[in-house]
Structures are given as structure tokens and as C-alpha cells.
Design an enzyme around this catalytic site. Sequence first.
Site, PDB file in Angstrom:
ATOM      1  N   LEU A   1      -7.531 -27.216  70.684  1.00 18.83           N
ATOM      2  CA  LEU A   1      -8.502 -26.031  70.483  1.00 18.83           C
ATOM      3  C   LEU A   1      -8.264 -25.107  69.343  1.00 18.83           C
ATOM      4  O   LEU A   1      -9.215 -24.925  68.599  1.00 18.83           O
ATOM      5  CB  LEU A   1      -8.628 -25.404  72.098  1.00 18.83           C
ATOM      6  CG  LEU A   1      -9.640 -24.181  72.083  1.00 18.83           C
ATOM      7  CD1 LEU A   1     -10.817 -24.647  71.915  1.00 18.83           C
ATOM      8  CD2 LEU A   1      -9.399 -23.273  73.157  1.00 18.83           C
TER       9      LEU A   1
ATOM     10  N   ALA B   1      -9.437 -19.636  64.207  1.00 17.98           N
ATOM     11  CA  ALA B   1     -10.191 -19.556  65.684  1.00 17.98           C
ATOM     12  C   ALA B   1      -9.189 -19.695  66.544  1.00 17.98           C
ATOM     13  O   ALA B   1      -8.652 -20.742  67.163  1.00 17.98           O
ATOM     14  CB  ALA B   1     -11.298 -20.609  65.686  1.00 17.98           C
TER      15      ALA B   1
ATOM     16  N   ILE C   1      -0.691 -26.453  68.244  1.00 15.93           N
ATOM     17  CA  ILE C   1      -0.908 -27.307  69.366  1.00 15.93           C
ATOM     18  C   ILE C   1       0.371 -27.857  69.998  1.00 15.93           C
ATOM     19  O   ILE C   1       1.273 -28.784  69.441  1.00 15.93           O
ATOM     20  CB  ILE C   1      -1.566 -28.511  68.903  1.00 15.93           C
ATOM     21  CG1 ILE C   1      -2.831 -28.031  68.086  1.00 15.93           C
ATOM     22  CG2 ILE C   1      -2.165 -29.532  69.868  1.00 15.93           C
ATOM     23  CD1 ILE C   1      -3.748 -27.226  68.958  1.00 15.93           C
TER      24      ILE C   1
ATOM     25  N   GLN D   1      25.284   2.915  89.171  1.00 14.97           N
ATOM     26  CA  GLN D   1      24.041   3.205  89.533  1.00 14.97           C
ATOM     27  C   GLN D   1      22.911   2.649  88.512  1.00 14.97           C
ATOM     28  O   GLN D   1      21.919   2.233  88.974  1.00 14.97           O
ATOM     29  CB  GLN D   1      23.822   4.540  90.145  1.00 14.97           C
ATOM     30  CG  GLN D   1      22.540   4.722  90.926  1.00 14.97           C
ATOM     31  CD  GLN D   1      22.395   6.248  91.375  1.00 14.97           C
ATOM     32  OE1 GLN D   1      22.180   7.005  90.595  1.00 14.97           O
ATOM     33  NE2 GLN D   1      22.135   6.337  92.453  1.00 14.97           N
TER      34      GLN D   1
ATOM     35  N   HIS E   1      23.941  -7.224  79.461  1.00 19.04           N
ATOM     36  CA  HIS E   1      25.000  -7.808  78.688  1.00 19.04           C
ATOM     37  C   HIS E   1      25.700  -7.065  77.671  1.00 19.04           C
ATOM     38  O   HIS E   1      26.579  -7.498  77.267  1.00 19.04           O
ATOM     39  CB  HIS E   1      24.251  -9.197  78.144  1.00 19.04           C
ATOM     40  CG  HIS E   1      24.365 -10.253  79.264  1.00 19.04           C
ATOM     41  ND1 HIS E   1      23.239 -10.104  79.992  1.00 19.04           N
ATOM     42  CD2 HIS E   1      24.944 -11.297  79.440  1.00 19.04           C
ATOM     43  CE1 HIS E   1      23.516 -11.307  80.843  1.00 19.04           C
ATOM     44  NE2 HIS E   1      24.492 -11.987  80.635  1.00 19.04           N
ATOM     45  N   GLY E   2      24.859  -5.813  77.130  1.00 17.45           N
ATOM     46  CA  GLY E   2      25.451  -5.133  76.083  1.00 17.45           C
ATOM     47  C   GLY E   2      25.537  -6.279  74.961  1.00 17.45           C
ATOM     48  O   GLY E   2      24.565  -6.870  74.616  1.00 17.45           O
TER      49      GLY E   2
ATOM     50  N   GLU F   1      -2.579 -19.121  75.411  1.00 13.77           N
ATOM     51  CA  GLU F   1      -3.469 -19.292  76.494  1.00 13.77           C
ATOM     52  C   GLU F   1      -3.964 -17.555  76.753  1.00 13.77           C
ATOM     53  O   GLU F   1      -4.182 -17.623  78.103  1.00 13.77           O
ATOM     54  CB  GLU F   1      -2.771 -19.693  77.703  1.00 13.77           C
ATOM     55  CG  GLU F   1      -2.411 -21.382  77.482  1.00 13.77           C
ATOM     56  CD  GLU F   1      -2.355 -22.036  78.681  1.00 13.77           C
ATOM     57  OE1 GLU F   1      -2.807 -21.757  79.763  1.00 13.77           O
ATOM     58  OE2 GLU F   1      -1.386 -22.996  78.715  1.00 13.77           O
TER      59      GLU F   1
ATOM     60  N   GLU G   1      -4.239  -8.594  75.051  1.00 11.18           N
ATOM     61  CA  GLU G   1      -5.188  -7.911  74.668  1.00 11.18           C
ATOM     62  C   GLU G   1      -6.470  -8.278  75.018  1.00 11.18           C
ATOM     63  O   GLU G   1      -7.382  -7.585  75.604  1.00 11.18           O
ATOM     64  CB  GLU G   1      -5.214  -7.601  73.102  1.00 11.18           C
ATOM     65  CG  GLU G   1      -3.973  -6.787  72.629  1.00 11.18           C
ATOM     66  CD  GLU G   1      -2.748  -7.429  72.525  1.00 11.18           C
ATOM     67  OE1 GLU G   1      -1.535  -6.851  72.238  1.00 11.18           O
ATOM     68  OE2 GLU G   1      -2.835  -8.706  72.511  1.00 11.18           O
TER      69      GLU G   1
END
Length: 380
Positions: free
Chosen positions: A125, A130, A157, A280, A339-340, A364, A368
Site C-alpha cells: 500500500l 503516500a 512492504i 523501592q 539493567h543500567g 499501520e 498521530e
Amino acid sequence: MDFSLTAEQKQITEMVSEFVDEEVVPIAAEIDKKDEFPHELVDQLAELGLMGMPFPEEYGGAGLDYHAYPAALEEISRGSGGLGTIVAAHISLAGNMVYAFGNEAQKEEYLTPLAEGEEIGAFALSEAGAGSDVPAMVTTAEKDGDEYVINGGKLWISNGSVADTVTLFAKTDPDAGNKGISSFIVRPEEDDGFIVEGTEEKLGDKGCPTAELRFDDLRVPESRRLGEEGEGFVQALKTLNGGRITIAARSVGIAQAALDEAREYAQQREQFGDPISEFQAIQHKLADMDTKTRAARLLMHSAADKKMAGEKFVKEAAQAKLYASEVSREVANEGIQIHGGYGYTKDFPAERFYRDAKLNEIYEGTSEVLRNTIASELLE
């Protein structure tokens, strides 16, 4: 509402999860490094009936509903984001185009080998000018007797360089705007003038080739047009709407993988004499990651519920895709933080999850565009 999976749906999901843990996860880093289409894995998915999950058994599919299919795709994406895209583009886009808009002869000839996994599908598409603006496409299909002569090109594609069947959109009436777009079934190996210009070197989504295609006087018989002339734009919108549920599934799968990896690492990594999971700050990150992932999964199933009930689900699919895609990136980002320094290296999969997650906000329907869609539905 209760989106709990049934016993059968749980059994299917557990089967896919076991396959992913045994066959996909161990080689996911290799797929990412080599960036080659994983033919053997796709063949194994086909053997398990997973390349035609939502299609009826009469066409070679597994007959799964839109709770079981996204749940299974979530598991596949948890193992490899690229593999998740391969399956989603093959089923939700290419396969669904033939299933939803093809006649009986087209379904028997082209959908069945797709659903059985004997062939790979792609959905052509987008073009360089486009993307979100579909009517701006310049690819044309000019009628010549009982054939159409197609000229132009497509970009971004998924599966485009390996596909056996491509559902292609072109303008049959260049002056009619979105009402002048039609869709066709193209067979790259059979149709002269189908040219693969190359594939993109991407940030993530490795293993799934993203191709640039060109069509030079590509002749397609009228019998391979899907539906009537001028129906292509509406077909594309309907197909993408359903596809957004599966991109939400891919997003949730990547988020779950990032969460699982971060939790395991936090319980093993020690600082100041204790596992960092005892701190925490880390606990709050994990709590937020889990909450967001669960919320995204529920939005996905909510949209699927609407689709299965035959109700309008444009807003729900857009919300599921929008929220899940942004959550996947946020959760993957926090996974790197937990993980730092190690999270910024390829010694751990945390950085791969982040690279794979970002794509969810683009293809897809960008975030926005989806916000525009949601607002339009709210204000309709």
C-alpha cells in the site's frame, strides 16, 4: 466485561508459548544479528497451523477467533518482534484482504496456500509520498483488454521480497481521488515486471524484510482484481483497522518480554549487598511496567470483542494500537534503565526490545494519525 480466555484459547496460547520458549527465544538474538528471513521458524509455525490462525478450516486455516489469534501473536512477538511482524503482515493484511474481499475462486486458489503456510503474503500500500496520505499514491493500473497494466512502486512492504502473493493497491482512475483506487492479487514469480529494488536496513524488526518494490508494465489479469474498481481505499481502511488489533498484540508481546527480562535481572543483580529488586525505586518501575502491559492487553481484547460481535470497532482498535504501542516503548525503555549500563549493550536483550518496540508507533497508523481517528470517532 470478561476477557478471560476460554480453556481452549488458553490451551492454544500455552502451546504457542511453549514453542516460543523452546524454538524462538534461544535464537532471537541470532535473528536480530543476521537479519535474515527465518524460513525454518516460519515452516514450523505452518506445521502448527499458526500461519492461518483466524481463517476457516475450509481454506486451510485454524478457525481461531480474535481473542485466540492476538493472544497467540502476542506470544510469538514476545519471542521475536520481527517474527511477529512476519506473521501479522501475512495474516492480518495480505491474507485478510483475500479472505474479506476475494471471491470464492480467489480464496480457494490464493488464500488456502497462505493459510496453510505454504506461501507467504505481503500487503503493498505505502509509497514514498503516500504513507498516511494513501490517496496520494502514484502507482497506476490501466485497463488493457482483460488485463491491467501496473506501473509505479511501493515502499516499506513487510515480507515484500519473499512473498508469493502480494495484495497490491493502484489507481485505476487517477482523477477520482480515494474512489479511484483498486486492489489486485499479484504473483511475483509469475508476473513479469515485478521488481524488488532492495530491502531496508532498519533499527529493529530484524528478520522481517521490508522491501522497496517497482512495477514496470506489470500485467495482471482482471480475474485477480479484488472486488470492484474503486473499492481499494475502503478495503485498505477496513483491513488496517483489523490489523491494528494485531499490532497491539505485537506491542503487548514485546512489553511482556521486556518486563519478564527486567524482573529476572532485578532479582539477580546485587548492589549494596542486596538484589536491586529490594529497592523501592525498582519495585515501582516494575509495578508500572506490569500495570501498563496489563491495561494494553485488556484494550486489545476489548477491540477484539467488538470485532467478533460484529460491532463498529474503529475507535477501540485505534485506542488499543495507540496505547499498546506507546506502552511497549515505555516498558522497554524502563527495562533498559533497570539493567543500567548492561541494558545499553547487546549482552542482554533489553536493547533489542526497545528497538523492536519503536516500530509499533509508526506502521499501520502512526500514533498521530490514530489520535486523529479517535478524536474523529468521539466527535462524530
